[in-house]
Design an enzyme around this catalytic site. Structure first.
Site, PDB file in Angstrom:
ATOM      1  N   ASP A 178      96.787  42.915-123.129  1.00 47.89           N
ATOM      2  CA  ASP A 178      96.818  44.347-122.836  1.00 47.89           C
ATOM      3  C   ASP A 178      98.050  44.658-121.987  1.00 47.89           C
ATOM      4  OD1 ASP A 178      95.813  47.049-122.366  1.00 47.89           O
ATOM      5  OD2 ASP A 178      95.203  46.339-120.384  1.00 47.89           O
ATOM      6  N   ASP A 223      98.569  48.065-119.919  1.00 46.41           N
ATOM      7  CA  ASP A 223      98.277  48.844-118.713  1.00 46.41           C
ATOM      8  C   ASP A 223      97.261  48.136-117.824  1.00 46.41           C
ATOM      9  OD1 ASP A 223      99.895  50.741-119.929  1.00 46.41           O
ATOM     10  OD2 ASP A 223      98.206  51.842-120.768  1.00 46.41           O
ATOM     11  N   ASP A 255      92.124  44.225-118.788  1.00 48.65           N
ATOM     12  CA  ASP A 255      91.442  44.642-117.558  1.00 48.65           C
ATOM     13  C   ASP A 255      90.146  45.393-117.850  1.00 48.65           C
ATOM     14  OD1 ASP A 255      92.173  47.900-116.889  1.00 48.65           O
ATOM     15  OD2 ASP A 255      93.322  46.873-118.434  1.00 48.65           O
TER      16      ASP A 255
END
Length: 176
Positions: free
Chosen positions: A8, A10, A135
């Site tokens: 990922d 961000d 996250d």
């Protein structure tokens, strides 16, 4: 055949949370901190009247300008790239205007990866990989590989996941 790691962008490779906080605190003269966001997202800690504006920040192309990568992120991804196939799987469907700024950020900071390895998606269960570092545990739903939760203030209360706290732990997990 090398195993594939999807990563990922961000709050995993780069610190978009600090950008959110900086912009919010500047625009609304507040002092919200990462510590205030333990086990919750910024949208749940700002007044209802500010939520739409905060959610819209990633729609502003400048939002992604010069967001720093997390410590060691680029170096570890470069090292992983020597032994694994690396793809960047970033959710962009909620903010379609983020495509170009995210692409430009990825090209700038990860020039050793082919842009053909950048995946802009909504649900990440469509990504075929052996591992997904993210996250947000919601992206592990339906994902057929191993999800690895990258620690962020909003996910600190989540249990039952393989977790890494920083990029040195990512290196240890994959290159031990």
């Amino acid at each position: 055949m090398r195993k594939r790691i999807a990563i990922d962008m961000d709050e995993t490779i780069c610190d978009t949370l600090t950008r959110h906080l900086d912009w919010y605190n500047t625009e609304f003269q507040q002092n919200l901190t990462k510590a205030d966001l333990y086990a919750t997202k910024i949208y749940h800690k700002v007044p209802e009247a500010h939520v739409a504006r905060v959610r819209a920040y990633p729609d502003i192309p400048a939002f992604f300008d010069d967001i720093p990568p997390y410590d060691n992120a680029i170096e570890v991804i470069r090292e992983l790239h020597e032994s694994y196939e690396i793809v960047i799987a970033t959710a962009a469907m909620e903010h379609p205007t983020s495509f170009s700024p995210k692409y430009e950020w990825l090209v700038k900071y990860l020039p050793f990866l082919s842009p053909m390895n950048f995946i802009f998606c909504g649900k990440k269960n469509v990504v075929h990989a052996d591992y997904l570092i993210d996250d947000s545990a919601r992206h592990f739903e339906g994902f057929v590989g191993q999800g690895i939760l990258f620690s962020a203030p909003h996910n600190m209360a989540e249990l039952g996941q393989v977790r890494v706290n920083d990029w040195l732990e990512v290196r240890d997990y994959f290159l031990r």
